[in-house]
Design a protein around this motif. Structure first.
Motif, PDB file in Angstrom:
ATOM      1  N   GLN A 113      16.068 -48.352  -0.553  1.00 37.72           N
ATOM      2  CA  GLN A 113      14.713 -48.900  -0.568  1.00 37.72           C
ATOM      3  C   GLN A 113      14.370 -49.667   0.712  1.00 37.72           C
ATOM      4  O   GLN A 113      13.272 -49.562   1.230  1.00 37.72           O
ATOM      5  N   TYR A 114      15.327 -50.487   1.184  1.00 33.26           N
ATOM      6  CA  TYR A 114      14.947 -51.481   2.180  1.00 33.26           C
ATOM      7  C   TYR A 114      15.593 -51.350   3.554  1.00 33.26           C
ATOM      8  O   TYR A 114      15.139 -51.983   4.495  1.00 33.26           O
ATOM      9  N   ARG A 122      15.343 -46.676   6.300  1.00 40.99           N
ATOM     10  CA  ARG A 122      14.442 -46.241   7.376  1.00 40.99           C
ATOM     11  C   ARG A 122      14.852 -46.847   8.716  1.00 40.99           C
ATOM     12  O   ARG A 122      14.895 -46.166   9.733  1.00 40.99           O
ATOM     13  N   GLU A 138      12.035 -50.411  11.163  1.00 46.46           N
ATOM     14  CA  GLU A 138      11.089 -50.172  10.070  1.00 46.46           C
ATOM     15  C   GLU A 138       9.827 -49.604  10.678  1.00 46.46           C
ATOM     16  O   GLU A 138       9.503 -49.891  11.830  1.00 46.46           O
ATOM     17  N   ASN A 140       3.842 -50.046  -8.106  1.00 50.66           N
ATOM     18  CA  ASN A 140       4.102 -50.950  -7.006  1.00 50.66           C
ATOM     19  C   ASN A 140       2.893 -51.114  -6.091  1.00 50.66           C
ATOM     20  O   ASN A 140       2.318 -50.149  -5.630  1.00 50.66           O
ATOM     21  N   GLN A 183       5.790 -58.131  -3.793  1.00 52.19           N
ATOM     22  CA  GLN A 183       5.533 -56.881  -4.503  1.00 52.19           C
ATOM     23  C   GLN A 183       4.864 -57.180  -5.826  1.00 52.19           C
ATOM     24  O   GLN A 183       5.309 -58.050  -6.580  1.00 52.19           O
ATOM     25  N   ILE A 241       9.410 -59.220   7.032  1.00 50.55           N
ATOM     26  CA  ILE A 241       9.778 -58.329   8.122  1.00 50.55           C
ATOM     27  C   ILE A 241      10.326 -59.168   9.277  1.00 50.55           C
ATOM     28  O   ILE A 241       9.624 -60.033   9.796  1.00 50.55           O
TER      29      ILE A 241
HETATM   30  C1  CLR Z   1       7.293 -49.929  -1.130  1.00 48.12           C
HETATM   31  C2  CLR Z   1       7.942 -49.706  -2.483  1.00 48.12           C
HETATM   32  C3  CLR Z   1       9.430 -49.435  -2.341  1.00 48.12           C
HETATM   33  C4  CLR Z   1      10.093 -50.568  -1.602  1.00 48.12           C
HETATM   34  C5  CLR Z   1       9.417 -50.867  -0.286  1.00 48.12           C
HETATM   35  C6  CLR Z   1      10.168 -50.959   0.828  1.00 48.12           C
HETATM   36  C7  CLR Z   1       9.655 -51.327   2.157  1.00 48.12           C
HETATM   37  C8  CLR Z   1       8.204 -51.778   2.167  1.00 48.12           C
HETATM   38  C9  CLR Z   1       7.401 -50.922   1.203  1.00 48.12           C
HETATM   39  C10 CLR Z   1       7.941 -51.041  -0.270  1.00 48.12           C
HETATM   40  C11 CLR Z   1       5.896 -51.205   1.320  1.00 48.12           C
HETATM   41  C12 CLR Z   1       5.381 -51.090   2.761  1.00 48.12           C
HETATM   42  C13 CLR Z   1       6.153 -51.986   3.729  1.00 48.12           C
HETATM   43  C14 CLR Z   1       7.635 -51.600   3.592  1.00 48.12           C
HETATM   44  C15 CLR Z   1       8.299 -52.323   4.739  1.00 48.12           C
HETATM   45  C16 CLR Z   1       7.254 -52.293   5.861  1.00 48.12           C
HETATM   46  C17 CLR Z   1       5.957 -51.728   5.248  1.00 48.12           C
HETATM   47  C18 CLR Z   1       5.902 -53.444   3.381  1.00 48.12           C
HETATM   48  C19 CLR Z   1       7.604 -52.402  -0.881  1.00 48.12           C
HETATM   49  C20 CLR Z   1       4.700 -52.263   5.954  1.00 48.12           C
HETATM   50  C21 CLR Z   1       3.411 -51.631   5.456  1.00 48.12           C
HETATM   51  C22 CLR Z   1       4.800 -51.960   7.455  1.00 48.12           C
HETATM   52  C23 CLR Z   1       4.103 -52.976   8.308  1.00 48.12           C
HETATM   53  C24 CLR Z   1       4.168 -52.617   9.755  1.00 48.12           C
HETATM   54  C25 CLR Z   1       5.327 -53.280  10.495  1.00 48.12           C
HETATM   55  C26 CLR Z   1       6.485 -52.340  10.698  1.00 48.12           C
HETATM   56  C27 CLR Z   1       4.869 -53.827  11.787  1.00 48.12           C
HETATM   57  O1  CLR Z   1      10.011 -49.260  -3.620  1.00 48.12           O
END
Ligand code: CLR
Length: 397
Positions: A84-85, A88, A95, A152, A167, A191
């Motif tokens: 999940q986290y 990527r 990220e 979510n 979340q 982040i």
């Molecule tokens: C979505 C649901 C999944 C767990 C999850 C993991 C990473 C999260 C994502 C969720 C939502 C979108 C998210 C991402 C990390 C970065 C991204 C918050 C909660 C945002 C939109 C990116 C912002 C841009 C930066 C990289 C500058 O089960």
């Protein structure tokens, strides 16, 4: 240190971006990130992270002892965190900003099982709201009678150089054989590495799992330089509701090793290695066999142009989808109807959620914002029937 990984041309676009997020309004979809931080993957695909180890996902279905079952559910949850986290960042170097799904977007797939022991596990992910973005999902394994469903959304804010994300929503894990439910709350995250132009996710605070059999798991998250000095650190306990006795304690790093110990004796039961446990890739139908609403088919041109760095095409193809969507919403408004979700329904009261979220200490109330999205078995079997009919006609022709 991380700054070295970013090409010079990309770095020059980062300054203006940093300035722009200083006045961030909390809507992640509205963030205009520099091209090198754009991912060609839609957020509807992220639902798949819940079951990339199908064998761990279904394991509780076979366990006769309710306490061990609760432990296996907690273990499964912990094994999803790396996918999940941090998957990527590991794969792409940082990220990235995912594609913002359109209303009704679908991401469908299955984890096949050549051994026959796990059985097929099916993924259904659907964008049930666009404004604000909400993704709902169901993951089903019939052989073991396991069903996960959830939804979510995200609430974000920017302060002190980091984007903090809360979340909204929850997940429910159901075991058919034992008629047992687990309510899972979702961790907050932030982040890191934004100033270095190499963002990555760290979890914070805590999340919980409450079971209908009265077990409560709490997972506390901390990052680098907090408790242990290691990133992605957590400490989890499993207790019986209302009791202080720790039945099991699990400590370590969710992206690396963690160890399960018996609460009383501290005896080590298992060390899980997130790094060496392989994932099972999701099978997705070839694009030409997909429904037009399926993510990879709908976004194909945008994805291709992001991959080749063709900004102009990315822009025009994205606009095409956005304009189409705008037209659809306009038409619906004129006709006084709402977009029909294919697999999910919004309810105001979900008995499982109500029952388990009333347990003390559980702050899942927020999940109720605008109702609760539940997997609609009736819709699901109707779609399955329609598809089966379609296949039969094709075969006949
Ligand atoms: C979505 C649901 C999944 C767990 C999850 C993991 C990473 C999260 C994502 C969720 C939502 C979108 C998210 C991402 C990390 C970065 C991204 C918050 C909660 C945002 C939109 C990116 C912002 C841009 C930066 C990289 C500058 O089960």
């Amino acid at each position: 240190e991380e700054a070295g990984a970013v090409p010079a041309a990309a770095k020059s676009s980062w300054g203006p971006f940093l300035k722009s997020i200083a006045s961030f309004n909390g809507d992640l979809a509205s963030l205009t990130a520099p091209p090198f931080i754009l991912s060609p993957t839609s957020l509807t695909e992220y639902s798949g992270y819940w079951a990339e180890h199908p064998e761990i996902f279904v394991a509780p279905g076979q366990e006769k002892d309710p306490q061990k079952r609760a432990l296996l559910v907690l273990k499964w949850f912990l094994t999803t965190l790396k996918q999940q986290y941090s998957s990527r960042s590991e794969k792409l170097g940082s990220e990235k900003k995912p594609l913002n799904p359109f209303l009704g977007e679908l991401f469908l797939g299955k984890w096949k099982d050549p051994t026959g022991e796990i059985g097929e596990t099916q993924l259904i992910s659907e964008q049930v709201s666009h404004h604000p973005p909400v993704t709902a999902y169901a993951i089903l394994n019939e052989k073991h009678g396991v069903k996960l469903e959830g939804y979510n959304g995200q609430k974000a804010s920017f302060s002190r150089g980091t984007i903090s994300v809360r979340q909204v929503g929850h997940a429910k894990y159901h075991l058919k054989e034992f008629d047992e439910d687990y309510l899972i709350t979702l961790p907050s995250l932030h982040i890191e590495g934004i100033v270095y132009a190499s963002p990555y996710v760290e979890l914070n605070r805590s999340s919980t799992i409450h079971s209908s059999t009265g077990y409560v798991a709490q997972i506390d998250y901390s990052g680098k330089g907090w408790v242990t000095g290691k990133k992605n650190t957590f400490s989890a306990t499993l207790k019986k509701e209302g009791s202080k006795d720790i039945l099991y304690a699990i400590d370590g790093q969710w992206s690396d090793d963690f160890t399960i110990k018996e609460g009383k004796t501290k005896k080590e039961l298992e060390t899980y290695s997130a790094k060496t446990t392989e994932i099972t890739p999701l099978y997705i139908a070839p694009i030409e066999e997909q429904d037009p609403l399926e993510s990879r088919r709908a976004w194909a041109k945008v994805q291709e142009s992001i991959n080749t760095g063709d900004l102009e095409t990315t822009g025009t193809e994205k606009s095409k989808i956005e304009n189409e969507q705008r037209e659809l919403r306009k038409k619906e408004k004129e006709e006084g109807r709402e977009w029909e979700r294919r697999y999910f329904t919004r309810v105001m009261d979900d008995p499982v959620f109500t029952r388990l979220s009333e347990s003390p200490g559980l702050a899942a109330e927020e999940g109720k914002t605008d109702g609760i999205w539940v997997f609609d078995e009736k819709k699901f079997s109707q779609v399955a029937k329609a598809n089966a009919g379609g296949e039969a006609t094709n075969a006949a022709a």
